[in-house]
Enzyme design. Structure first.
Site, PDB file in Angstrom:
ATOM      1  N   HIS A   1      49.930  34.216  39.706  1.00 21.73           N
ATOM      2  CA  HIS A   1      48.627  34.872  39.881  1.00 21.73           C
ATOM      3  C   HIS A   1      48.799  36.064  40.818  1.00 21.73           C
ATOM      4  O   HIS A   1      49.582  36.012  41.770  1.00 21.73           O
ATOM      5  CB  HIS A   1      47.619  33.871  40.446  1.00 21.73           C
ATOM      6  CG  HIS A   1      46.217  34.400  40.410  1.00 21.73           C
ATOM      7  ND1 HIS A   1      45.751  35.307  41.333  1.00 21.73           N
ATOM      8  CD2 HIS A   1      45.205  34.188  39.537  1.00 21.73           C
ATOM      9  CE1 HIS A   1      44.505  35.623  41.021  1.00 21.73           C
ATOM     10  NE2 HIS A   1      44.143  34.954  39.946  1.00 21.73           N
TER      11      HIS A   1
ATOM     12  N   GLY B   1      37.664  32.920  37.172  1.00 17.81           N
ATOM     13  CA  GLY B   1      37.635  32.656  38.611  1.00 17.81           C
ATOM     14  C   GLY B   1      36.235  32.311  39.074  1.00 17.81           C
ATOM     15  O   GLY B   1      35.745  31.198  38.898  1.00 17.81           O
ATOM     16  N   GLY B   2      35.563  33.285  39.662  1.00 13.63           N
ATOM     17  CA  GLY B   2      34.249  33.062  40.279  1.00 13.63           C
ATOM     18  C   GLY B   2      33.270  32.298  39.405  1.00 13.63           C
ATOM     19  O   GLY B   2      32.594  31.368  39.876  1.00 13.63           O
TER      20      GLY B   2
ATOM     21  N   GLU C   1      47.110  37.096  43.178  1.00 14.93           N
ATOM     22  CA  GLU C   1      46.874  36.802  44.601  1.00 14.93           C
ATOM     23  C   GLU C   1      48.130  36.222  45.241  1.00 14.93           C
ATOM     24  O   GLU C   1      48.408  36.477  46.410  1.00 14.93           O
ATOM     25  CB  GLU C   1      45.659  35.870  44.740  1.00 14.93           C
ATOM     26  CG  GLU C   1      44.369  36.642  44.481  1.00 14.93           C
ATOM     27  CD  GLU C   1      43.209  35.813  43.958  1.00 14.93           C
ATOM     28  OE1 GLU C   1      43.251  34.572  44.038  1.00 14.93           O
ATOM     29  OE2 GLU C   1      42.242  36.419  43.453  1.00 14.93           O
TER      30      GLU C   1
ATOM     31  N   SER D   1      36.759  38.999  36.165  1.00 14.98           N
ATOM     32  CA  SER D   1      35.306  39.194  36.064  1.00 14.98           C
ATOM     33  C   SER D   1      34.743  38.822  34.691  1.00 14.98           C
ATOM     34  O   SER D   1      33.827  39.486  34.196  1.00 14.98           O
ATOM     35  CB  SER D   1      34.921  40.629  36.457  1.00 14.98           C
ATOM     36  OG  SER D   1      35.291  40.887  37.805  1.00 14.98           O
TER      37      SER D   1
ATOM     38  N   ASN E   1      39.766  28.782  37.185  1.00 13.66           N
ATOM     39  CA  ASN E   1      40.656  28.892  38.349  1.00 13.66           C
ATOM     40  C   ASN E   1      39.760  28.851  39.570  1.00 13.66           C
ATOM     41  O   ASN E   1      39.158  29.856  39.929  1.00 13.66           O
ATOM     42  CB  ASN E   1      41.446  30.206  38.268  1.00 13.66           C
ATOM     43  CG  ASN E   1      42.231  30.489  39.539  1.00 13.66           C
ATOM     44  OD1 ASN E   1      42.409  29.599  40.376  1.00 13.66           O
ATOM     45  ND2 ASN E   1      42.704  31.723  39.692  1.00 13.66           N
ATOM     46  N   TRP E   2      39.692  27.676  40.179  1.00 13.80           N
ATOM     47  CA  TRP E   2      38.765  27.514  41.318  1.00 13.80           C
ATOM     48  C   TRP E   2      39.233  28.271  42.558  1.00 13.80           C
ATOM     49  O   TRP E   2      38.489  28.428  43.493  1.00 13.80           O
ATOM     50  CB  TRP E   2      38.636  26.034  41.668  1.00 13.80           C
ATOM     51  CG  TRP E   2      37.844  25.211  40.704  1.00 13.80           C
ATOM     52  CD1 TRP E   2      37.362  25.592  39.479  1.00 13.80           C
ATOM     53  CD2 TRP E   2      37.439  23.845  40.886  1.00 13.80           C
ATOM     54  NE1 TRP E   2      36.688  24.558  38.896  1.00 13.80           N
ATOM     55  CE2 TRP E   2      36.714  23.466  39.734  1.00 13.80           C
ATOM     56  CE3 TRP E   2      37.617  22.910  41.905  1.00 13.80           C
ATOM     57  CZ2 TRP E   2      36.172  22.184  39.589  1.00 13.80           C
ATOM     58  CZ3 TRP E   2      37.086  21.643  41.748  1.00 13.80           C
ATOM     59  CH2 TRP E   2      36.367  21.285  40.606  1.00 13.80           C
ATOM     60  N   LYS E   3      40.489  28.671  42.592  1.00 16.15           N
ATOM     61  CA  LYS E   3      41.074  29.276  43.799  1.00 16.15           C
ATOM     62  C   LYS E   3      40.861  28.319  44.971  1.00 16.15           C
ATOM     63  O   LYS E   3      40.816  27.104  44.772  1.00 16.15           O
ATOM     64  CB  LYS E   3      40.491  30.677  44.037  1.00 16.15           C
ATOM     65  CG  LYS E   3      40.583  31.532  42.767  1.00 16.15           C
ATOM     66  CD  LYS E   3      40.362  32.985  42.991  1.00 16.15           C
ATOM     67  CE  LYS E   3      40.472  33.714  41.650  1.00 16.15           C
ATOM     68  NZ  LYS E   3      40.426  35.150  41.777  1.00 16.15           N
TER      69      LYS E   3
ATOM     70  N   GLY F   1      37.655  39.437  40.620  1.00 12.25           N
ATOM     71  CA  GLY F   1      36.698  39.244  41.709  1.00 12.25           C
ATOM     72  C   GLY F   1      35.897  40.480  42.060  1.00 12.25           C
ATOM     73  O   GLY F   1      35.201  40.507  43.076  1.00 12.25           O
TER      74      GLY F   1
ATOM     75  N   GLU G   1      45.566  39.631  33.531  1.00  9.69           N
ATOM     76  CA  GLU G   1      44.535  39.764  34.555  1.00  9.69           C
ATOM     77  C   GLU G   1      44.739  41.070  35.323  1.00  9.69           C
ATOM     78  O   GLU G   1      45.518  41.110  36.290  1.00  9.69           O
ATOM     79  CB  GLU G   1      44.592  38.584  35.535  1.00  9.69           C
ATOM     80  CG  GLU G   1      44.334  37.247  34.902  1.00  9.69           C
ATOM     81  CD  GLU G   1      43.778  36.243  35.912  1.00  9.69           C
ATOM     82  OE1 GLU G   1      42.769  35.619  35.596  1.00  9.69           O
ATOM     83  OE2 GLU G   1      44.335  36.138  37.020  1.00  9.69           O
TER      84      GLU G   1
HETATM   85  P1  PGA Z   1      37.484  36.338  38.602  1.00  9.20           P
HETATM   86  O1  PGA Z   1      38.986  35.815  38.833  1.00  9.20           O
HETATM   87  O2  PGA Z   1      36.993  35.704  37.316  1.00  9.20           O
HETATM   88  O3  PGA Z   1      36.717  35.850  39.809  1.00  9.20           O
HETATM   89  O4  PGA Z   1      37.545  37.813  38.511  1.00  9.20           O
HETATM   90  C1  PGA Z   1      39.867  35.593  37.767  1.00  9.20           C
HETATM   91  C2  PGA Z   1      41.181  35.089  38.303  1.00  9.20           C
HETATM   92  O5  PGA Z   1      41.611  35.540  39.372  1.00  9.20           O
HETATM   93  O6  PGA Z   1      41.836  34.229  37.673  1.00  9.20           O
END
Ligand code: PGA
Length: 260
Positions: free
Chosen positions: A100, A237-238, A102, A216, A13-15, A178, A172
């Site tokens: 998600h 994500g990251g 976010e 994470s 997930n590149w966001k 994050g 999640e």
């Molecule tokens: P993260 O994000 O791996 O940076 O914690 C995961 C996500 O939000 O899908």
């Protein structure tokens, strides 16, 4: 430990990250690295919509699938700024993340809206990756199962058994996204087992939908997480923005796969 029967799935997930040049380097590295993965490890990336055409160009014919991070609750019309599910299908996408945390938090998406978006994704032929997760306050109040159960139920209620069987669900925990602070494998497995039971209650065909853990995930903790019996892979994500880290996580999935 007994090997699991379900295939593994790792999705980046590149966001809201990426530019043309950096994307090209990252996608090329992921394609190369994924060639070495066993057949029962599936790899995908969910990119910002403007880069769908670039992603299609670079990934078509490879082992790596692609998708988006959200879709509109509408199929077309006067909805300025929205991207409809059929539009992303035009670019060969197969995945759409929906719900998600976010989007739930910063865009005030309700459980009801997430359910409608899931329906639109399914109608267009996409595989929705439905995200559920509790905040730290909810976990500390002992409400994790109530919260994630309600989030999942809202989606399942709108779907037939056949539709629900086409989902991917991602657990999640909001406090792990994050933050560098992943859920422990025991914490994650406990919630996954709960979600698995909830899915199975919808119908036998739904019991085996892929259940991803996200929050994470890193090369250092991926294998331990993926070894849990109800964790079928990860939503990353990251670490999905760094080719070596993302591929190391895919390798961890391979090490825990049936064929690995
Ligand atoms: P993260 O994000 O791996 O940076 O914690 C995961 C996500 O939000 O899908």
């Amino acid at each position: 430990m007994l090997k699991q029967q379900r295939a593994k799935l790792v999705v980046g997930n590149w966001k809201m990250h990426g530019r043309l040049a950096a994307n090209a380097a990252l996608l090329q590295a992921v394609v190369q690295g994924s060639d070495e993965m066993p057949a029962d490890v599936r790899v995908g990336v969910c990119v910002p919509s403007p880069y769908l055409a670039q992603t299609q160009l670079l990934l078509e014919g490879s082992r790596v699938a692609w998708g988006v991070q959200d879709v509109s609750a509408f199929t077309h019309g006067a909805y300025t700024g929205e991207v409809a599910a059929p539009m992303v299908v035009d670019f060969g996408a197969t995945f759409a993340i929906v719900g998600h945390s976010e989007r739930r938090a910063y865009h005030r998406e309700s459980a009801e809206l997430v359910a409608v978006k899931t329906q639109r994704a399914l109608e267009a032929g996409l595989t929705p990756i439905v995200c559920v997760g509790e905040t730290l306050e909810e976990r500390e109040a002992g409400s994790t199962e109530r919260v994630v159960g309600a989030q999942l139920d809202e989606v399942l209620a709108k779907l037939s058994v056949q539709e629900a069987a086409r989902l991917v669900v991602a657990y999640e925990p909001v406090w792990a996204i994050g933050t560098g602070k992943s859920a422990s494998s025991e914490q994650a497995q406990a919630v996954h087992a709960f979600l698995r039971a909830r899915l199975a209650a919808k119908g036998a065909a739904v019991a085996d939908v892929p259940l991803l853990y996200g929050g994470s995930v890193k090369p250092e903790n991926a294998e331990e997480l993926f070894r849990q019996s109800d964790i079928d892979g990860g939503l990353i994500g990251g670490a999905s923005l760094k080719d070596q880290d993302f591929l190391a996580i895919c390798k961890a999935a391979a090490a825990t796969s049936v064929a690995g």
